[in-house]
Design an enzyme around this catalytic site. Structure first.
Site, PDB file in Angstrom:
ATOM      1  N   ASP A  44       0.819  -1.215   0.000  1.00 13.95           N
ATOM      2  CA  ASP A  44       0.000   0.000   0.000  1.00 13.95           C
ATOM      3  C   ASP A  44       0.852   1.263   0.000  1.00 13.95           C
ATOM      4  O   ASP A  44       2.017   1.249   0.394  1.00 13.95           O
ATOM      5  CB  ASP A  44      -0.910   0.011   1.239  1.00 13.95           C
ATOM      6  CG  ASP A  44      -0.120  -0.081   2.541  1.00 13.95           C
ATOM      7  OD1 ASP A  44       0.537  -1.107   2.769  1.00 13.95           O
ATOM      8  OD2 ASP A  44      -0.135   0.895   3.322  1.00 13.95           O
TER       9      ASP A  44
ATOM     10  N   GLU B 283       0.037  -0.863   5.819  1.00 11.28           N
ATOM     11  CA  GLU B 283       1.069  -0.368   6.745  1.00 11.28           C
ATOM     12  C   GLU B 283       0.828   1.096   7.073  1.00 11.28           C
ATOM     13  O   GLU B 283       0.989   1.526   8.209  1.00 11.28           O
ATOM     14  CB  GLU B 283       2.459  -0.541   6.117  1.00 11.28           C
ATOM     15  CG  GLU B 283       3.621  -0.315   7.085  1.00 11.28           C
ATOM     16  CD  GLU B 283       4.039   1.130   7.256  1.00 11.28           C
ATOM     17  OE1 GLU B 283       4.720   1.435   8.242  1.00 11.28           O
ATOM     18  OE2 GLU B 283       3.684   1.983   6.400  1.00 11.28           O
TER      19      GLU B 283
END
Ligand SMILES: *[C@@H]1O[C@H](CO)[C@@H](O)[C@H](O)[C@H]1NC(C)=O
Ligand SMILES: *[C@@H]1O[C@H](CO)[C@@H](O)[C@H](O)[C@H]1NC(C)=O
Ligand SMILES: *[C@@H]1O[C@H](CO)[C@@H](O)[C@H](O)[C@H]1NC(C)=O
Length: 617
Positions: free
Chosen positions: A175, A245
């Site tokens: 991400d 994250e």
């Protein structure tokens, strides 16, 4: 944690001055002479000439001497015996850059509030990313076992032939932080264009650095190793890539951690390398600074509940006023900086003192005093330690060091009131008002200590304004207070954890040459650095050696979900960050140098092969 009593520098067993009870005239001068000799030889000389101690204290203090020397003892550059991975790079540079560019083109943005996977369509872009990986890394997909965890988080396992060796774990995240619509126009290059500019050798776009360089870097390294046909792992290699994250890893890394712990067990990995700090130049020296620790975290909601009513007949303080007083009180009591002698930040300074030509002289002296005191007396020289702490708090902003302006946050718990809510109607007293305070907890403190600090700080306010105080699920007895809990008129002050955020500081990973994991990491860094292609025209040729030094991180990566898997967690990217910038991570115009990324891939290959041969790990 430093104790409050300074022990004498010399151990008690050493001869000290024992005045004779009755002295005859001829004895006196002799006594003075002997005393002088003893004091000079055993007490003063060692202070001024510390190395003299080694001979006179040889046996008893062997252990301490060892400590003294290893303030920043460096490991060796280590080269794999079976394969020189540098051979695999020439001709592949464009391919390596393309792998990263292509990954940047897939906008794997993650938002603070996301629905469930399968319901919120914003997760679906991760399918596209997985497809891209499958297309780009066919050999990885052929030879490694891929497992989807929570649909989109990915584990790749490259089975080694010797199951008795602990596997290594390389982690990263797929991400990226979103590109805000409002900032789109500010980008020089399309944030999801993955453009490569051959002129500047820069790859542009969101994720080019954070952290697609990490995930694609590890995958590229394995694809190239497989392609070469020259390497078959004896030691299993595991890759794990999270999907959130940037919002705390509560879906991806959390479940990856659980999956890995279930399959491999506690403390089952030899070493874990995740994203993190890289290579920096400071004080005229290049350092590699893996983060060996992370600060803790706590969001605290401060709530004031008061009776409502018409604002034409108000009390002296409304709920908002009381909350404001509480906030002011919190800000009036910031957390004091505190550097403990075991902090990796002291270790970093030892490295600066020992190896950096431009390291400030007064600091160098302070570092030596701290090392000395710890080696011989066991109790730290507090004045010297304070000098180092002051450097972090006040000095680190100025000297172009590796943590420009961030020093204070490294050595203290920070607090920031970031959200405030309350009041809806101009003629009605607000009944419930809240503020949320974000904390990053210093390595020397804990969630529990922070909670106590807040209770101690706010109790006087609660008492003074006749508020009962509830903190973290418990009623707090305010001393000398009779209105306890019952004075509904005044109201209630409530502290609680927000967003399930509590996290103690991470356990500190080993960072001395006594640790096999640190030696491996050092060995790979030093070897790859010493064979870098631009070594010849490097301005820092004189300081060719790179120095390994520990650092800590003020934020948290996915590793906070992986503590159970290994003690040896390093947040590190083999990336040269020129000019101290951070490649515009998290902001407009994020980028990475093509050559930097190619070198990162070379480092991954080197590290994997080296770990495979390492039998001390
Ligand atoms: C951002 O812009 C895109 C395209 O113009 C639009 O579809 C999207 O809804 C916008 N997002 C937000 C959060 O405004
Ligand atoms: C708190 O309560 C006491 C006793 O009821 C009262 O005397 C005092 O004025 C109150 N203090 C404030 C700040 O309201
Ligand atoms: C780690 O182990 C502890 C103790 O067994 C357990 O409570 C915890 O849930 C595990 N996972 C993480 C992420 O800490």
């Amino acid at each position: 944690m430093g104790s409050s009593t300074e022990k004498p520098l010399l151990p008690e067993s050493l001869p000290t001055e024992t005045p004779a009870k009755r002295t005859t005239p001829w004895r006196k001068p002799l006594f003075i002479a002997i005393s002088a000799f003893v004091i000079l030889r055993f007490a003063l000389l060692p202070i001024f000439f510390p190395w003299l101690r080694s001979d006179l204290l040889s046996n008893h203090y062997h252990h301490h001497r060892h400590d003294l020397k290893s303030g920043c003892e460096q490991g060796q550059a280590l080269f794999p015996k079976s394969l020189d991975v540098s051979e695999l790079i020439p001709g592949k540079e464009a391919q390596i850059r393309d792998w990263l560019s292509g990954a940047v083109k897939i906008p794997t943005e993650i938002f603070d509030v996301m629905g469930e996977i399968g319901e919120d369509p914003r997760w679906d872009v991760f399918y596209e990313f997985a497809d891209y990986l499958e297309k780009s890394f066919p050999l990885v997909h052929k030879h490694l076992t891929k497992t989807r965890v929570m649909t989109h988080a990915l584990v790749f396992e490259w089975q080694g032939s010797d199951p008795s060796l602990q596997p290594i774990l390389l982690t990263g995240h797929q991400d990226v932080v979103p590109v805000l619509n409002a900032t789109r126009g500010l980008w020089t290059h399309d944030p999801f264009g993955g453009e490569y500019d051959p002129e500047t050798d820069l790859i542009w776009g969101r994720g080019s650095s954070d952290d697609k360089s990490g995930t694609i870097g590890a995958l590229s390294a394995i694809e190239l190793l497989l392609e070469s046909g020259k390497f078959k792992p004896t030691r299993t290699v595991v890759l794990a890539f999270g999907i959130d994250e940037e919002t705390g890893g509560k879906v991806g890394a959390l479940n990856l951690g659980i999956w890995l712990e279930e399959k491999y067990g506690k403390d089952s990995f030899a070493i874990l390398v995740d994203e993190g700090s890289g290579l920096y130049e400071a004080w005229g020296q290049v350092f590699a600074t893996p983060a060996v620790g992370e600060k803790g975290y706590l969001d605290v909601e401060v709530k004031v509940e008061t009776l409502g009513g018409h604002s034409s007949v108000p009390p002296p303080h409304t709920g908002i006023g009381l909350l404001a007083l509480a906030i002011a009180q919190i800000e009036k009591h910031p957390h004091e900086p505190y550097l403990n002698p075991e902090s990796p930040l002291v270790g970093l300074m030892s490295c600066g003192a020992e190896y950096a030509s431009d390291f400030p002289l007064h600091l160098k002296k302070a570092v030596h005093k701290v090392e000395e005191s710890l080696s011989y007396g066991g109790t730290v020289n507090k004045k010297a330690l304070k000098e180092i702490e002051d450097y972090w708090v006040y000095g680190s902003a100025e000297d172009g060091s590796l943590v420009k302006g961030m020093g204070r946050a490294f050595v203290s718990t920070t607090q920031a009131v970031d959200i405030v809510n309350g009041g809806v109607k101009v003629n009605a007293l607000p009944e419930v008002v809240t503020a949320i305070v974000n904390h990053r907890i210093s390595l020397a403190e804990s969630v529990a200590e922070l909670q106590k600090h807040l209770i101690d700080t706010l109790s006087p306010i609660a008492k003074h304004y006749n508020l009962s105080l509830e903190a973290f699920g418990k009623d707090v007895q305010l001393k000398g207070c009779h209105h306890q809990l019952t004075d509904a008129k005044a109201g209630k002050l409530i502290l609680s954890e927000a967003f399930h955020s509590a996290l103690d500081p991470a356990p500190v990973s080993p960072h001395s040459v006594d640790s096999a994991a640190w030696r491996l990491l050092s060995g790979a860094v030093k070897a790859v650095y010493s064979t870098r292609p631009d070594a010849k025209d490097d301005e820092l040729e004189a300081n060719k050696d790179i120095i390994m030094a520990p650092l800590i991180s003020t934020g948290n990566t996915d590793t906070k979900r992986y503590w159970n898997l290994t003690r040896n967690i390093y947040r590190f990217a083999y990336q040269v960050t020129k000019g101290g910038g951070l490649n515009n991570v998290h902001t407009v115009d994020e980028h990475i140098q093509g050559q930097t990324f190619v070198e990162q891939v070379r480092w991954f290959m080197h590290f994997i092969v080296l770990a495979d041969e390492d039998r001390e790990l």
